[in-house]
Design a protein around this motif. Structure first.
Motif, mmCIF file in Angstrom:
data_model
loop_
_atom_site.group_PDB
_atom_site.id
_atom_site.type_symbol
_atom_site.label_atom_id
_atom_site.label_comp_id
_atom_site.label_asym_id
_atom_site.label_seq_id
_atom_site.Cartn_x
_atom_site.Cartn_y
_atom_site.Cartn_z
ATOM 1 N N ALA A 50 0.766 -1.264 -0.007
ATOM 2 C CA ALA A 50 0.065 0.162 -0.028
ATOM 3 C C ALA A 50 0.906 1.284 0.028
ATOM 4 O O ALA A 50 0.674 2.341 -0.789
ATOM 5 N N TYR A 108 1.200 3.986 -3.040
ATOM 6 C CA TYR A 108 0.844 5.318 -2.516
ATOM 7 C C TYR A 108 1.931 6.206 -3.100
ATOM 8 O O TYR A 108 1.553 7.341 -3.603
ATOM 9 N N TYR A 143 -3.327 5.738 2.352
ATOM 10 C CA TYR A 143 -3.226 4.151 2.312
ATOM 11 C C TYR A 143 -3.403 3.606 3.835
ATOM 12 O O TYR A 143 -3.377 4.149 4.678
ATOM 13 N N VAL A 192 -5.414 1.475 -0.815
ATOM 14 C CA VAL A 192 -5.029 2.559 -1.212
ATOM 15 C C VAL A 192 -6.471 3.307 -1.402
ATOM 16 O O VAL A 192 -7.180 2.522 -1.828
#
Length: 150
Positions: free
Chosen positions: A50, A54, A93, A99
């Motif tokens: 994540a 991001y 995130y 996300v």
């Protein structure tokens, strides 16, 4: 041609560092490589999926915004879904693999998309500003500033 021989540790470290490369028809167009070197300076395996998604999305958004004129702002379309396009107002995130995108759809309705990183496929779009007199909103700058401040 090889300039120097790397030690095993140097090779392993270089292999773990994120890399980016792009070629454009317009040589003056901003590339992602310089931005990637500034913001993604930690080994990829030290980040969750994540966090990694991001950070790279921030780089692409900020780079895309650099190509926009004062009459346009960045929006995001979601490939392969009927979510449509949202004007990006925020992004986040949730480790290890989610996300989140915040914004407004074309009708001005508040929108939040929560997406697993394995399903991530977005298209950046230029939309006309909402208020003609106001300066364009540049979310990529704020997102990158937040990353640099960590």
């Amino acid at each position: 041609m090889i300039d120097r021989i790397e030690t095993t540790a140097e090779h392993a470290e270089a292999a773990a560092m994120p890399r980016a490369h792009e070629v454009h028809a317009d040589p003056g167009r901003p590339g992602i490589e310089t931005a990637a070197n500034k913001l993604c300076n930690a080994p990829a395996e030290d980040k969750s999926a994540a966090r990694w998604a991001y950070e790279r999305l921030i780089l692409y958004i900020r780079n895309f915004e650099e190509t926009l004129d004062e009459a346009h702002e960045v929006a995001m379309g979601f490939a392969g879904s009927d979510a449509g396009t949202i004007r990006i107002e925020g992004m986040g995130y949730f480790d290890p693999d989610i996300v989140t995108f915040y914004g407004q759809d074309r009708m001005g309705m508040r929108t939040q998309l929560v997406q697993h990183v394995s399903q991530l496929s977005v298209m950046l779009r230029a939309l006309p500003k909402q208020v003609e007199e106001a300066p364009p909103t540049r979310i990529g700058f704020r997102l990158a500033q937040d990353l640099e401040g960590e």
